[in-house]
Design a protein around this motif. Structure first.
Motif, PDB file in Angstrom:
ATOM      1  N   ALA A 115       0.826  -1.205   0.000  1.00 42.62           N
ATOM      2  CA  ALA A 115       0.000   0.000   0.000  1.00 42.62           C
ATOM      3  C   ALA A 115       0.863   1.258   0.000  1.00 42.62           C
ATOM      4  N   LEU A 116       1.914   1.254   0.809  1.00 41.73           N
ATOM      5  CA  LEU A 116       2.827   2.401   0.838  1.00 41.73           C
ATOM      6  C   LEU A 116       3.486   2.599  -0.520  1.00 41.73           C
ATOM      7  N   PHE A 118       2.338   1.587  -3.544  1.00 44.22           N
ATOM      8  CA  PHE A 118       1.334   2.065  -4.489  1.00 44.22           C
ATOM      9  C   PHE A 118       1.097   3.561  -4.306  1.00 44.22           C
ATOM     10  N   ALA A 119       0.998   3.991  -3.033  1.00 40.74           N
ATOM     11  CA  ALA A 119       0.673   5.381  -2.727  1.00 40.74           C
ATOM     12  C   ALA A 119       1.892   6.299  -2.778  1.00 40.74           C
ATOM     13  N   LYS A 120       3.048   5.737  -3.095  1.00 40.76           N
ATOM     14  CA  LYS A 120       4.292   6.503  -3.177  1.00 40.76           C
ATOM     15  C   LYS A 120       4.571   7.252  -1.879  1.00 40.76           C
ATOM     16  N   LEU A 121       4.442   6.521  -0.776  1.00 44.44           N
ATOM     17  CA  LEU A 121       4.723   7.066   0.554  1.00 44.44           C
ATOM     18  C   LEU A 121       5.965   6.387   1.115  1.00 44.44           C
ATOM     19  N   SER A 122       6.898   7.170   1.606  1.00 46.90           N
ATOM     20  CA  SER A 122       8.106   6.629   2.211  1.00 46.90           C
ATOM     21  C   SER A 122       7.782   6.009   3.567  1.00 46.90           C
ATOM     22  N   PRO A 123       8.381   4.862   3.894  1.00 46.52           N
ATOM     23  CA  PRO A 123       8.192   4.269   5.231  1.00 46.52           C
ATOM     24  C   PRO A 123       8.599   5.228   6.349  1.00 46.52           C
ATOM     25  N   ARG A 140      -2.530  10.904  -0.375  1.00 45.99           N
ATOM     26  CA  ARG A 140      -2.038   9.559  -0.710  1.00 45.99           C
ATOM     27  C   ARG A 140      -2.170   8.627   0.497  1.00 45.99           C
ATOM     28  N   LEU A 141      -2.050   9.189   1.691  1.00 44.16           N
ATOM     29  CA  LEU A 141      -2.271   8.391   2.896  1.00 44.16           C
ATOM     30  C   LEU A 141      -3.725   7.914   2.960  1.00 44.16           C
ATOM     31  N   GLY A 142      -4.653   8.796   2.614  1.00 46.83           N
ATOM     32  CA  GLY A 142      -6.064   8.391   2.579  1.00 46.83           C
ATOM     33  C   GLY A 142      -6.294   7.253   1.601  1.00 46.83           C
ATOM     34  N   ILE A 143      -5.635   7.319   0.449  1.00 52.22           N
ATOM     35  CA  ILE A 143      -5.758   6.250  -0.535  1.00 52.22           C
ATOM     36  C   ILE A 143      -5.113   4.964  -0.016  1.00 52.22           C
ATOM     37  N   CYS A 150      -8.691  -3.493   0.736  1.00 49.77           N
ATOM     38  CA  CYS A 150      -8.907  -4.240  -0.519  1.00 49.77           C
ATOM     39  C   CYS A 150     -10.345  -4.105  -1.011  1.00 49.77           C
ATOM     40  N   PRO A 151     -10.817  -2.862  -1.201  1.00 47.12           N
ATOM     41  CA  PRO A 151     -12.209  -2.677  -1.618  1.00 47.12           C
ATOM     42  C   PRO A 151     -12.423  -3.059  -3.069  1.00 47.12           C
ATOM     43  N   GLU A 152     -13.676  -3.271  -3.414  1.00 39.56           N
ATOM     44  CA  GLU A 152     -14.042  -3.491  -4.811  1.00 39.56           C
ATOM     45  C   GLU A 152     -14.519  -2.203  -5.465  1.00 39.56           C
ATOM     46  N   VAL A 153     -14.960  -1.259  -4.633  1.00 37.32           N
ATOM     47  CA  VAL A 153     -15.411   0.046  -5.116  1.00 37.32           C
ATOM     48  C   VAL A 153     -14.714   1.126  -4.295  1.00 37.32           C
ATOM     49  N   LEU A 154     -14.154   2.124  -4.987  1.00 35.42           N
ATOM     50  CA  LEU A 154     -13.466   3.218  -4.310  1.00 35.42           C
ATOM     51  C   LEU A 154     -14.078   4.531  -4.776  1.00 35.42           C
ATOM     52  N   LEU A 155     -14.537   5.349  -3.822  1.00 36.56           N
ATOM     53  CA  LEU A 155     -15.105   6.662  -4.123  1.00 36.56           C
ATOM     54  C   LEU A 155     -14.098   7.731  -3.732  1.00 36.56           C
ATOM     55  N   LEU A 156     -13.644   8.522  -4.698  1.00 36.13           N
ATOM     56  CA  LEU A 156     -12.727   9.625  -4.439  1.00 36.13           C
ATOM     57  C   LEU A 156     -13.525  10.915  -4.520  1.00 36.13           C
ATOM     58  N   ASP A 157     -13.796  11.516  -3.375  1.00 32.26           N
ATOM     59  CA  ASP A 157     -14.672  12.685  -3.321  1.00 32.26           C
ATOM     60  C   ASP A 157     -13.848  13.977  -3.337  1.00 32.26           C
ATOM     61  N   GLU A 158     -13.707  14.564  -4.521  1.00 33.90           N
ATOM     62  CA  GLU A 158     -12.952  15.821  -4.674  1.00 33.90           C
ATOM     63  C   GLU A 158     -11.556  15.691  -4.051  1.00 33.90           C
ATOM     64  N   THR A 159     -10.949  14.544  -4.203  1.00 32.12           N
ATOM     65  CA  THR A 159      -9.671  14.246  -3.549  1.00 32.12           C
ATOM     66  C   THR A 159      -8.550  15.167  -3.999  1.00 32.12           C
ATOM     67  N   THR A 160      -8.675  15.734  -5.181  1.00 34.89           N
ATOM     68  CA  THR A 160      -7.599  16.568  -5.718  1.00 34.89           C
ATOM     69  C   THR A 160      -7.904  18.062  -5.678  1.00 34.89           C
TER      70      THR A 160
END
Length: 212
Positions: A115-116, A118-123, A140-143, A150-160
């Protein structure tokens, strides 16, 4: 259909926010839900995510009414990522504790490093608090937290919406890469049409609480 929204209606007192909204999402789709600020996009997303009640209609996951699903199985199916992660994340917990609590609940400790990555987060960020992260890192932490379920549906609400152009694309690249590799369904809620058209396969437009 993986997810179906059928004649969904929502009002705040006499004010009708959603008026008979219907659409469906197939497995593996990346779909944009667009519209001007205040048109009801976030309200619709929160109704789908069971974060707000709705007055009429149904939301079905594989033909099952989501209101009939127990909380934990529902959260394993669908994850919602808030626009403001600084508000959504517990400010008194370090990143390692925020992610660790998800791992314990859903027994996904083995997925933390993935997950880290994928999200391009440093340990190294695991020892920090949310307030010590940049806006892009918090999103990216929220993602990453959602990935651990491991969801099947992901809702990004104005994330950007609160990010500059470069960070907007970084967030969308992270989300799209994950969506494509895991073949999950993603609904990207935004008023940024150019960004949506750069990443999404299909487009829904909400205006005045109704789909056009």
């Amino acid at each position: 259909m993986l997810l179906e929204v059928l004649e969904l209606s929502k009002s705040y007192g006499a004010q009708k926010v959603l008026d008979g909204v219907s659409f469906s999402l197939e497995r593996g789709e990346l779909v944009a839900l667009m519209g001007a600020s205040g048109c009801g996009k976030s309200t619709l997303a929160k109704c789908i995510a069971r974060l707000e009640p709705f007055n009429g209609g149904q939301v079905l996951y594989e033909q099952q009414d989501i209101l009939q699903m127990e909380e934990k199985p529902f959260r394993q199916v669908l994850q919602y990522i808030f626009q403001d992660q600084l508000t959504a994340l517990n400010p008194s917990k370090k990143v390692k504790d925020l992610l660790g609590s998800v791992c314990r609940r859903f027994k996904t400790h083995a997925l933390l490093n993935e997950a880290l990555e994928f999200a391009k987060l440093s340990p190294k960020l695991l020892e920090r608090y949310p307030r010590e992260l940049s806006g892009g890192e918090r999103q990216r932490l929220g993602i990453a937290r959602a990935m651990l379920v491991c969801p099947e549906v992901l809702l990004l609400d104005e994330t950007t919406s609160a990010l500059d152009k470069k960070l907007k694309h970084e967030i969308m690249q992270v989300a799209r890469t994950y969506q494509q590799e895991k073949q999950i369904t993603m609904l990207f809620i935004t008023h940024d049409e150019a960004l949506a058209r750069g990443y999404c396969e299909r487009f829904l437009r909400l205006d005045g609480g109704m789909l056009l």
